[in-house]
Every structure is written in structure tokens, then in C-alpha cells.
Design a protein around this motif. Structure first.
Motif, PDB file in Angstrom:
ATOM      1  N   THR A 438      -4.772  -9.355  -9.273  1.00  0.00           N
ATOM      2  CA  THR A 438      -3.870 -10.332  -9.688  1.00  0.00           C
ATOM      3  C   THR A 438      -2.542 -10.122  -8.693  1.00  0.00           C
ATOM      4  OG1 THR A 438      -4.390  -9.992 -11.844  1.00  0.00           O
ATOM      5  CG2 THR A 438      -2.208 -10.878 -11.483  1.00  0.00           C
ATOM      6  N   LEU A 439      -2.085  -8.981  -8.288  1.00  0.00           N
ATOM      7  CA  LEU A 439      -0.794  -9.025  -7.624  1.00  0.00           C
ATOM      8  C   LEU A 439      -1.219  -9.619  -6.116  1.00  0.00           C
ATOM      9  CD1 LEU A 439       0.530  -5.269  -8.620  1.00  0.00           C
ATOM     10  CD2 LEU A 439       1.544  -7.661  -9.087  1.00  0.00           C
ATOM     11  N   ILE A 440      -2.229  -9.192  -5.367  1.00  0.00           N
ATOM     12  CA  ILE A 440      -2.598  -9.665  -4.363  1.00  0.00           C
ATOM     13  C   ILE A 440      -2.614 -11.350  -4.429  1.00  0.00           C
ATOM     14  CG2 ILE A 440      -4.477  -9.707  -2.458  1.00  0.00           C
ATOM     15  CD1 ILE A 440      -5.247  -7.007  -3.319  1.00  0.00           C
ATOM     16  N   LYS A 485      10.309  -1.146  -4.477  1.00  0.00           N
ATOM     17  CA  LYS A 485       9.693  -0.227  -5.290  1.00  0.00           C
ATOM     18  C   LYS A 485       8.227   0.231  -4.854  1.00  0.00           C
ATOM     19  CE  LYS A 485      12.075  -0.155  -9.834  1.00  0.00           C
ATOM     20  NZ  LYS A 485      11.399   0.190 -11.207  1.00  0.00           N
ATOM     21  N   LEU A 486       7.520  -0.691  -4.496  1.00  0.00           N
ATOM     22  CA  LEU A 486       6.192  -0.370  -3.748  1.00  0.00           C
ATOM     23  C   LEU A 486       6.114   0.637  -2.609  1.00  0.00           C
ATOM     24  CD1 LEU A 486       4.301  -4.047  -3.924  1.00  0.00           C
ATOM     25  CD2 LEU A 486       3.588  -1.745  -5.173  1.00  0.00           C
ATOM     26  N   LEU A 487       7.179   0.309  -1.902  1.00  0.00           N
ATOM     27  CA  LEU A 487       7.268   1.406  -0.606  1.00  0.00           C
ATOM     28  C   LEU A 487       7.590   2.602  -0.887  1.00  0.00           C
ATOM     29  CD1 LEU A 487       8.905  -1.282   1.823  1.00  0.00           C
ATOM     30  CD2 LEU A 487       6.796  -0.441   2.222  1.00  0.00           C
ATOM     31  N   PRO A 501      -2.311  -0.023  -0.821  1.00  0.00           N
ATOM     32  CA  PRO A 501      -1.747  -0.281   0.675  1.00  0.00           C
ATOM     33  C   PRO A 501      -1.838  -1.817   0.782  1.00  0.00           C
ATOM     34  CG  PRO A 501      -3.222   1.543   0.572  1.00  0.00           C
ATOM     35  CD  PRO A 501      -3.352   1.226  -0.651  1.00  0.00           C
ATOM     36  N   VAL A 502      -2.990  -2.492   0.138  1.00  0.00           N
ATOM     37  CA  VAL A 502      -3.496  -3.822   0.445  1.00  0.00           C
ATOM     38  C   VAL A 502      -2.250  -4.732  -0.418  1.00  0.00           C
ATOM     39  CG1 VAL A 502      -4.847  -5.808   0.231  1.00  0.00           C
ATOM     40  CG2 VAL A 502      -5.850  -3.468   0.361  1.00  0.00           C
ATOM     41  N   VAL A 503      -1.829  -4.177  -1.610  1.00  0.00           N
ATOM     42  CA  VAL A 503      -0.746  -4.778  -2.512  1.00  0.00           C
ATOM     43  C   VAL A 503       0.362  -4.740  -1.806  1.00  0.00           C
ATOM     44  CG1 VAL A 503       0.275  -4.662  -4.734  1.00  0.00           C
ATOM     45  CG2 VAL A 503      -1.969  -4.274  -4.693  1.00  0.00           C
ATOM     46  N   LYS A 504       0.760  -3.440  -1.138  1.00  0.00           N
ATOM     47  CA  LYS A 504       2.124  -3.245  -0.298  1.00  0.00           C
ATOM     48  C   LYS A 504       2.065  -4.291   0.721  1.00  0.00           C
ATOM     49  CE  LYS A 504       2.826   1.582  -1.284  1.00  0.00           C
ATOM     50  NZ  LYS A 504       2.622   3.034  -0.781  1.00  0.00           N
ATOM     51  N   GLY A 505       1.104  -4.265   1.506  1.00  0.00           N
ATOM     52  CA  GLY A 505       1.065  -5.250   2.629  1.00  0.00           C
ATOM     53  C   GLY A 505       1.253  -6.544   2.067  1.00  0.00           C
ATOM     54  N   ALA A 506       0.780  -7.097   1.251  1.00  0.00           N
ATOM     55  CA  ALA A 506       0.630  -8.505   0.602  1.00  0.00           C
ATOM     56  C   ALA A 506       2.058  -8.952   0.476  1.00  0.00           C
ATOM     57  CB  ALA A 506      -0.328  -8.664  -0.561  1.00  0.00           C
ATOM     58  N   TRP A 570      -2.630   1.320   7.324  1.00  0.00           N
ATOM     59  CA  TRP A 570      -1.406   1.018   6.778  1.00  0.00           C
ATOM     60  C   TRP A 570      -0.047   1.010   7.863  1.00  0.00           C
ATOM     61  CZ3 TRP A 570       1.742  -0.985   3.716  1.00  0.00           C
ATOM     62  CH2 TRP A 570       3.007  -0.230   3.076  1.00  0.00           C
ATOM     63  N   GLU A 571      -0.320   2.023   8.819  1.00  0.00           N
ATOM     64  CA  GLU A 571       0.740   2.142   9.785  1.00  0.00           C
ATOM     65  C   GLU A 571       1.023   0.849  10.601  1.00  0.00           C
ATOM     66  OE1 GLU A 571       1.906   4.931  13.504  1.00  0.00           O
ATOM     67  OE2 GLU A 571      -0.172   4.207  13.283  1.00  0.00           O
ATOM     68  N   GLU A 572      -0.354   0.129  10.747  1.00  0.00           N
ATOM     69  CA  GLU A 572      -0.265  -0.801  11.689  1.00  0.00           C
ATOM     70  C   GLU A 572       0.376  -1.973  10.745  1.00  0.00           C
ATOM     71  OE1 GLU A 572      -4.243  -1.840  12.724  1.00  0.00           O
ATOM     72  OE2 GLU A 572      -4.382  -0.315  14.424  1.00  0.00           O
ATOM     73  N   THR A 573       0.209  -2.016   9.621  1.00  0.00           N
ATOM     74  CA  THR A 573       0.862  -3.185   8.855  1.00  0.00           C
ATOM     75  C   THR A 573       2.252  -3.029   8.699  1.00  0.00           C
ATOM     76  OG1 THR A 573      -1.116  -2.918   7.045  1.00  0.00           O
ATOM     77  CG2 THR A 573       0.945  -3.992   6.265  1.00  0.00           C
TER      78      THR A 573
END
Length: 859
Positions: A438-440, A485-487, A501-506, A570-573
Motif C-alpha cells: 500500500t505504501l509503495i 522516520k523511515l530513514l 528498503p523499497v518503501v524507503k526508496g519510494a 539500498w546504498e545506490e538508492t
């Protein structure tokens, strides 16, 4: 010659004889076939199972006169005995449909066929259906519209008749003979709906209007509101939805403006109730979806086709109707005329449903619809799940600028979209089936909104900037707080999730759309998002440093596991997000403070070398960021240390001097007519964008020109100083002879110098270190015609004209009112270049503009 003619004559005699024999055989064969066909006609050998007699051969024997057609109409009258009607129908099936549809008797015949479709004899009505199918496939639109309206009228009468009594709650058994016949008729109707738009533009609008109106009339069939079975009535839309669940027919009808205008006009004037009925049942289905359908039960109808099961429950029928209505309403809202249908009044309810109300329901579907396990079924179910369908619709809305402004840019819709984010921020209980997915999805829609100027302004300031309240923060504040907060891994419900990590990146990507603009960055600065990203990157960097180096002979899967790959991604993101701070000057300053500048530039160069496509939402890519970075000394140094400048210079040299070795030369390469060849323009612009004064100072300060005595042809420049040495300051024979295309390459260098000297600091640096103007004057002095009396006139060529222009620009500072720059083009006539050339200072006075008089100067 005689022998050749004799041989040719013999050959021709044989050929002609064989042709005559073949012709006689064909004639005999045709006679036999003709007699056989007539016998079969008389014996009734023809059956319906033959192919649709499209060929001219079959049709040529079935031409019917007006008298025969009139007799056929009389025999197909429902009052006639069944034997007579069957024989007439048999004759009708063999006749060309175009002849029948074009005849004067067709209106009466149409009435008889419409009534006969309801005949209890299934075989008889199916033959009529086959005639309809044959007419659809072999006749033009202006004829088939009558066939379509006839079929639609028959179905409308059937659904309104007393013999029809199907209910949604009772389900539907497709194996039932009557239901099977009904579905065949609806399917034929639907197939024509999909094909008609490809040809109706070639015919008058009234023909198309007949088809559209008969369809809407059929779909509007429903019991009266006071009828006890009204809510449970299995209307025609259910059958159409079973056969075309994603409403492809409506998408095709509204694709072109020609037909869309008619469809939406009829909906607005005569069939607005169709939208009300559809929406009412859609909302009721939504209620069922949110309360009852929490299992994979609603998707059983997809698997039933594979299991050869032919029954649908009431809930499955409701879901099919729901998906069809969702796709239809989503398509309707794209267009301005479709939006004008709202708000609509629902039956038996006082409330009116607006576009905003409908879109709030759409967004709620994203996080209230059931989730399903990742099995083999997921690939099928995902196409029909409510969340994925809503996402498709909202993504289309975001791509349509006008539609997004009318529908999406409202506080109510964004509040609904941000509901799960607000819940997680406030720590309240979240009732969602798959929170990460949902968040993505929410982040995807927010990113699409933020990618457009109006959408970004709406996220930053709300629906009405002037009336925005302090106690109700706009979307940007909610998004940034949630991203921070996600970070910091401060969301307990998401801790330990594989998709974290996908949610954070989005959500980082949503923020990235905002801080790539000055206005957005200004609002994000107080939150210190760059610091949070920098800290997260440092943590990931430490983790990656501890990853053991792969050992030879050990399985790579064991040494580099999935977790380390996820960490690397995640580092590349994070690096990609940090490097995008450089899109603005203040953002570049924030990037410096994180200490990740060198790593960001290395990552960016790696992305550019792989030629990765810039994200579709972003208006500009890494090249703008390179220009921005080159405006700071540390950025220029980082660009050089990453290898970016070396790659740029090497690519330029390959285009200017080397060419492609593996290119097969089929014709000589044309001589460029432009000063800079088209293939080199991209590299030229890249160099100009890179060489701002801070970058020039860092790359050239206190560096001497190599001025080697010999240059190898294979010696490729790797730095900016090499470009100046090999292309601009050509002060030796060795440099000139080292170039394959001396004139084109030197003009490229002079054009580059011309632009660089527009920056006074750069001009002073080049002049103080390399004496550029003296080098050019010396070259001009050498470019003269030698005569017995001494040096003569200047040789006018591309290089001398270019040098003359650069010398005037370097030695005279000012605008067009203060200096006159010589043109680079030659005039027609005897005096092709009227501008005086010079090889020593001062400049000729003609390049100095006249000083304006006192009165004019004051004015």
C-alpha cells in the motif's frame, strides 16, 4: 542466328500446346464443378456448417432478385409453419449478406429476424445468429448497424420480458442451455462493439449514434425502483462484464474524439441514469469488498476457466460487475465531458456523489482491498485485483494534466491517499492487508503528482494557498516527516520487513521530486532530510565494508548472499537521492555538508557510463547535475577524480579524429558543412557546461602546456589541458601534423575558446598562463600570401575568419553598443569578407562602436 530462332520456335510451340491443353482441362473441370454444385443445391446438401461464403465464387450462384427476397420475407414471418421458415432461413444463409442488407425488403426482414431470435427452437435461433455473425464480418458499417441494433433490441426485449427472472444472489450456471444461448448473443454484440470503431469514422455520425444509443438503451435495462427484485436484478451489464471484464469496448468507443463526443453527449442528455446505476452498484460492491471478501474467493472465477467449472456465485458476479464499473468510471473521468456528468444522484439516496467522493473511494480501495499470497495465481489475480486496477486509473489521471488538476488536486483526495501515512505517524492502529505494498502504491501516485509543476505546487501549498491553515499541514510536511522516520527505522510496524528498503526508496523518490526545485528545497531544509540521508548512507557504507571479499573456489552464492545485494542496492538508492540535491545551488551546498560528494559523483559517472535511462518523471537528468557540480571547486575535483572528464574528452577525440574502426565504409564520409560536425555537438555542449570558471581554475591553474616535440597518432588526450594543447594552441608543426582533420578539429577548438572567453575570469587565466591572444596573432601573421615583394594579403579561409572573430572578442570587452564583432560567414560578390584582418595590436578602429553623443547618451 538461324539455329537460335529454330530452337526458340520449337520451345514456343511446346509451351503454347501445353497452355491450350491446360485451358481445356480447366474448362472441363469447371463444368463438372458447376453441375455438381447445382445437384447439391437441389438435394439440400448445403448446411450451416460451411464457411461464411465470402468468396465471389459462392456468391455468384446465390444472387437473389427482389421478388425472391420478398418471398423470403413472407416465408420468415413468425406466423408461418416451422418447416417453411427453416427452408427460408436455409436459403437466407447462402445469400450474400450485403445483397440482403441493401435490399428494400430488409426493414421487414429485420423485424422477423428480431422476433425469431426468441424462438424456442434453439437450432433455428442459432442459425439466425450465424447469419448475423456473417453479416458483421462481410458487410460495411452502414449496413451492419441495422443488424447490431436488431440484436440489441431483441436482448432488451428479452431482459424486460416476464420469462427472464435471473437474480444476482442465485448465481449463474453457464452450462445451462438458455444461459449459453444468451451469452452467445451478448458475446456477438461485444465483438462488434470492439470492431465497429475502426470503420465508423468513414460513415455519417447518425449511423454511429444509432449503435451507441441502442447499446445504452440495452445497458439501462433494470426493474423499476419499487420492484421487490430490483437490487438483485441480473441486468445485461453483468453478462457484458463477464465477457469483457475491463470494459475494452468503452475504451475503444471513447478513444477518438469523433466517437467520444457522441458517447458522452448521449450519456449526459438521455442516459445519465446509466452512470447512477453503475455507480450505485459500484459503491455497494465496494462495501461488500471491504467487509466480506477477505479471501481469495472473489478470484475463483479466474481459475474456473482452467478447471472447466461453469458456475458463478453471487459474490463473484458482483466482483465482475465491480471491476467492469471501475474501469468504465475510470475511463469516463479522464475527459471533461465525462466529468460534467458528476455529481450524480443515487437512487433511493439523498446524497449526491461528486468526483471527489468517487476518487476518495478509489484511493481507499488501494489499502482496503484484500491481499493475496505470492503464488502462481498471483500473476493472474493481480490483473483483476481492485488495488492494481485503481493504480492503473490513478496513473492515467496523473499523466493527463487537465484531468489531474480537476480530479486529483483536492485536499480530500490527498488526505485519503495519505491516510495510511498519517496513521503510522500518529501511532494509531492500522487495519490494512498489506501495508508495505500500500505504501509503495501511495508513493508512486505522490511521485507522479510531484513530477508536474501544478502538482508540486499543490503538494507544497495545498488546494488553496491563501486559506491554508497552520494546524492542518500540507502534504509536503507529512511526506517529509514520514520519510525521516523511515530513514531512522522509527516505524515499529515495518521493522524487519523485507520490503522496507523499497518503501524507503519510494518515499525518498517523492521527496526527491520536491527538493530538485528551489521552492521545494526551501520547504524541506528545516527538516534536515539531507542529514538523515547522509547518516543512513554512512551506516550502509560501514556495513558494506564489513562484507567479506569473495574467495576463489567458493560458491559465489554463499560468499555474497542476498542480504549484501539488498544492502548494495539500498546504498545506490541513497547515493542517487543525495546526488539529486545538486539540481539547485543551495542543494549542492547541502550535499557538500554530508561528506558524500565524491561517492555521489562516482555513482553518477557509473550510471552515465552504463547509459542508464533517467527516470520518466524527471524533466532533466544527470547532465544538469554535472553542470551544477562544476560550479564548485570540490565538485570539479570530484568529477576529475571519478574519471568523468577523461571519458568525456576521450569520447570527443574519438568523434573528432578517430571515427569508428568497426564501421564498414561503403561510401566516403561527406565533408561537414557546419563549423562543428553534428556528431560533435553533444560533446561540445557537455564541455561548455562543464568548464565554468571554478572548474577551469581547478583543472588548469599552474599547469603548463605540454608542447611536446612529437605527438603519436595513437596518443589520445585525457584531460582539459590536453584539449587546449591539441585543439586550441596549435603553435608547432608537430601538433598540426598529429591531427587527421586539422581544419575541422582546430575550428572546434577555436569555437570552444570563443565561448570560454565570455567568462572574464577564464579569459584572464588563459591569457596570463598561455598567452592565447599572442598565439592567435602569430597564426594570423603566418597565414598570408608570400610574394617577391614580401608578405601580401591575408589568406581568407575558415581558420583565419574564426581566429579574427576570437581576437576581436578577446581584446574588446563590452556589448553590441560598444564593439562590433565580425561575422563568420562570407558574402557573395568580389569582396567576400569585408572585415579587416590583423596580426598585431591595436585592433582596427572599425571594430570599435561609435561613442554616442551627449544628448543620446543621457536619453
Amino acid at each position: 542466328y538461324r539455329e537460335m530462332m529454330h530452337a526458340l520456335k520449337n520451345v514456343m510451340m511446346v509451351v503454347v500446346e501445353s497452355l491450350i491443353n491446360k485451358f481445356e482441362e480447366d474448362q472441363m473441370h469447371n463444368k463438372e464443378l458447376d453441375s455438381k454444385t447445382k445437384k447439391e443445391r437441389r438435394s439440400g446438401y448445403y448446411t450451416d456448417n460451411c464457411s461464411d461464403s465470402d468468396s465471389s465464387f459462392n456468391q455468384s450462384y446465390t444472387f437473389m432478385s427482389q421478388e425472391q427476397l420478398q418471398l423470403l420475407v413472407e416465408r420468415l414471418d413468425p406466423i408461418q409453419p416451422m418447416e417453411v421458415r427453416q427452408e427460408a432461413l436455409q436459403t437466407l444463409c447462402f445469400a450474400p449478406p450485403s445483397d440482403i442488407l441493401n435490399s428494400e425488403t430488409w426493414p421487414n426482414l429485420r423485424k422477423h429476424l428480431t422476433m425469431s431470435l426468441s424462438d424456442p427452437d434453439a437450432a433455428f435461433s442459432e442459425k439466425i445468429l450465424r447469419f448475423y455473425a456473417k453479416a458483421f464480418s462481410s458487410s460495411p458499417f452502414n449496413m451492419t448497424r441495422d443488424v447490431y441494433t436488431s440484436l440489441a433490441r431483441h436482448l432488451e426485449l428479452y431482459f424486460l420480458s416476464g420469462e427472464y427472472s435471473l437474480c444476482v444472489s442465485a448465481g449463474l450456471d453457464v452450462s445451462n442451455t438458455d444461459i449459453d444461448r444468451l451469452l452467445k448473443k451478448v458475446r456477438l454484440l461485444n465483438e462488434y462493439q470492439k470492431e465497429a470503431p475502426s470503420s465508423w469514422i468513414r460513415h455519417p455520425e447518425k449511423y454511429m449514434e444509432e449503435v451507441v444509443e441502442s447499446t445504452f438503451s440495452l445497458l439501462s435495462v433494470n426493474h423499476e425502483p419499487n420492484h421487490p427484485a430490483s437490487p438483485d436484478f441480473l441486468s445485461p451489464v453483468y453478462f457484458l462484464a463477464l465477457l469483457d471484464i475491463k470494459a475494452v469496448w468503452f475504451k475503444k468507443w471513447t478513444h477518438a474524439y469523433y466517437s467520444r463526443a457522441v458517447v458522452l453527449r448521449l450519456l449526459e442528455k438521455k442516459y445519465k441514469s446509466l452512470v447512477s446505476i453503475s455507480q450505485g452498484k459500484f459503491i455497494w460492491s465496494l462495501f461488500l469488498l471491504c467487509t466480506l471478501w477477505s479471501q481469495v474467493l472473489i478470484f475463483v472465477f479466474i481459475v474456473k476457466g482452467e478447471e472447466q467449472s461453469f458456475s458463478y456465485t453471487g459474490q463473484e458476479l458482483q466482483y465482475v460487475y465491480f471491476v467492469h464499473s471501475l474501469c468504465l468510471l475510470g475511463r469516463l473521468l479522464i475527459y471533461k465531458q465525462g466529468q460534467n456528468l458528476f455529481p450524480v444522484q443515487l437512487k433511493n439516496k439523498k446524497d449526491r456523489v461528486s468526483i471527489t467522493d468517487l476518487l476518495v473511494l478509489f484511493t481507499e480501495l488501494i489499502y482496503y482491498s484484500p491481499s493475496y499470497p505470492k503464488t502462481a495465481l498471483a500473476a493472474h489475480t493481480d490483473n483483476y485485483s481492485a488495488a492494481s486496477l485503481v493504480m492503473e486509473i490513478l496513473q492515467v489521471f496523473c499523466d493527463q494534466t487537465g484531468c489531474a488538476a480537476e480530479c486529483l488536486y483536492t485536499d480530500a483526495v490527498i488526505d485519503a491517499l495519505l491516510h495510511p501515512v498519517q496513521s503510522l505517524l500518529s501511532g494509531t492502529q492500522v487495519y490494512m492487508n498489506c501495508l508495505e505494498t500500500t505504501l509503495i502504491d501511495v508513493a508512486d501516485i505522490l511521485a507522479r503528482i510531484a513530477a508536474v509543476g501544478d502538482g508540486l505546487s499543490f503538494l507544497l501549498h495545498g488546494e488553496n494557498e491563501k486559506t491554508a491553515k497552520e494546524d492542518s499541514p500540507t502534504a509536503v510536511h507529512v511526506i517529509v516527516q514520514f520519510t525521516k522516520k523511515l530513514l531512522h527505522d522509527d516505524i515499529s510496524l515495518l521493522s524487519g520487513s523485507e520490503l522496507l528498503p523499497v518503501v524507503k526508496g519510494a518515499f525518498i523518490f517523492v521527496c526527491r521530486q520536491m527538493y530538485r526545485t528551489c521552492e521545494g528545497l526551501q520547504m524541506l531544509i528545516p527538516y534536515g532530510l539531507h542529514e538523515s540521508m547522509g547518516e543512513a548512507w554512512k551506516k550502509v557504507n560501514l556495513v558494506l565494508e564489513r562484507v567479506p571479499t569473495p574467495v576463489t573456489g567458493v560458491d559465489s552464492a554463499s560468499s555474497i548472499n542476498l542480504e549484501s545485494k539488498t544492502t548494495l542496492l539500498w546504498e545506490e538508492t541513497l547515493l542517487d537521492a543525495l546526488v539529486n540535491f545538486s539540481a539547485t545551488p543551495k542543494g549542492l551546498f547541502l550535499l557538500h555538508s554530508t561528506g558524500a560528494m565524491n561517492d555521489c559523483v562516482n555513482f553518477m559517472f557509473s550510471s552515465l557510463s552504463k547509459k542508464l535511462q533517467t527516470n520518466e518523471y524527471e524533466e532533466f537528468g544527470n547532465k544538469v547535475i554535472v553542470t551544477q557540480m562544476a560550479t564548485t571547486p570540490s565538485g570539479a575535483v570530484a568529477l576529475q577524480s571519478s574519471g568523468f572528464i577523461k571519458a568525456l574528452v576521450t569520447e570527443l577525440w574519438a568523434l573528432l579524429e578517430c571515427g569508428k574502426d568497426d564501421l564498414r565504409i561503403t561510401q566516403p564520409k561527406s565533408t561537414p558543412t557546419d563549423p562543428i560536425d553534428q556528431s560533435c555537438q553533444k560533446s561540445f555542449l557537455s564541455l561548455i557546461n562543464l568548464l565554468t570558471y571554478p572548474a577551469v581554475f581547478e583543472l588548469l591553474s599552474k599547469q603548463d602546456i605540454p608542447n611536446k616535440p612529437m605527438y603519436s597518432f595513437r596518443e589520445v588526450p585525457t584531460d582539459i589541458i590536453d584539449i587546449i594543447d591539441r585543439l586550441i594552441i596549435l603553435n608547432s608543426e608537430a601538433k598540426i601534423h598529429s591531427l587527421f582533420s586539422y581544419e575541422q578539429s582546430h575550428i572546434f577548438g577555436l569555437r570552444l575558446l570563443n565561448v570560454l572567453c565570455c567568462e572574464l575570469n577564464t579569459l584572464l587565466l588563459l591569457e596570463s598562463q598561455y598567452k592565447v591572444s599572442q598565439v592567435l596573432l602569430t597564426a594570423q601573421e603566418e597565414n598570408v600570401i608570400e610574394t617577391s615583394e614580401g608578405p601580401g594579403d591575408f589568406i581568407i579561409d575558415g581558420l583565419s575568419v574564426e581566429r579574427n572573430h576570437v581576437l576581436v572578442r578577446i581584446n574588446l570587452i563590452g556589448g553590441p553598443q560598444e564593439r562590433i564583432l565580425p561575422l563568420r560567414v562570407l558574402d557573395k560578390g568580389s569582396n567576400s569578407y569585408p572585415w579587416p584582418m590583423f596580426s598585431s595590436l591595436p585592433l582596427p578602429k572599425c571594430y570599435l562602436a561609435e561613442i554616442p553623443r551627449k544628448a543620446a547618451f543621457r536619453q
